[in-house]
Write a protein that holds these residues in place. Structure first.
Motif: not given
Length: 211
Positions: A53-58, A190-199, A206-207
């Motif tokens: 989650k930290y890596r994905s956020t950055l 809102r600039l971007t949003e990415r959803v990570y659906t993996a368990p 959301t940026v």
């Protein structure tokens, strides 16, 4: 679908939001001090999901320099330490309601003069609108009802300086409800949003940008 324990957890915090903002803040401070009676109660420094989650956020941040950064709900400073390494020239402020967590955060980075930790409640904290980058992760669901989410959205938007960026990270699809007032806020876009659906626990990054 959320589990029964998670639903009960959310119900508890919605009930607490019937208190005044100050009263709610007192309860939350005691709650998180209790949780931090032992170090790293949520395994933020070692859990693979949290590190992902930290890596994905950055990865979702706009590529630009950030001079002043705030992390709301910094806990023991695990992600704050990552920010300090990622942005070695930035002034970074970590904010949390738990003094016990902040004591460990300060000991994690005892010599980092450009990193400071402050005990504050996002619902009542007053700060200058000076930050280029503000993070709010896994925090909003503790605030409860819609009026508190609206208040938190106002508070978060006020932290941003001109052209500032706000990053909200919360479980999906609950993020739709939690980010609703950020989406509707007149001073944010809102600039971007990415959803990570993996368990095991889907989440959204959301940026937002200051208008």
């Amino acid at each position: 679908m959320r589990s029964l324990p998670e639903l009960l957890h959310r119900t508890l915090f919605r009930t607490m939001s019937l208190l005044s903002p100050k009263g709610q803040g007192v309860i939350l401070r005691r709650y998180f001090d209790w949780w931090h009676r032992s170090p790293d109660p949520w395994k933020l420094s070692s859990d693979g999901y949290e590190q992902h989650k930290y890596r994905s956020t950055l990865e979702n941040l706009p590529a630009r320099p950030y001079v002043r950064i705030m992390e709301v709900g910094c806990s023991e400073g695990v992600f704050t330490e990552t920010l300090a390494k990622t942005y070695p020239e930035a002034e970074i402020t970590g904010v949390d309601v738990s003094e016990r967590a902040l004591e460990r955060a300060r000991s994690r980075m005892p010599d980092a003069g450009r990193v400071r930790f402050l005990r504050a409640d996002i619902l009542t904290h007053r700060a200058e609108p000076r930050y280029d980058l503000v993070f709010c992760s896994e925090t909003l669901y503790y605030l409860g009802r819609h009026d508190r989410l609206r208040r938190a959205s106002d508070q978060l938007s006020r932290l941003l300086g001109p052209g500032g960026v706000l990053v909200a990270v919360h479980p999906w699809p609950e993020a739709v409800r939690l980010h609703r007032f950020l989406d509707a806020h007149a001073s944010l876009s809102r600039l971007t949003e990415r959803v990570y659906t993996a368990p095991p626990r889907p989440f959204a990054v959301t940026v937002y940008g200051a208008r």
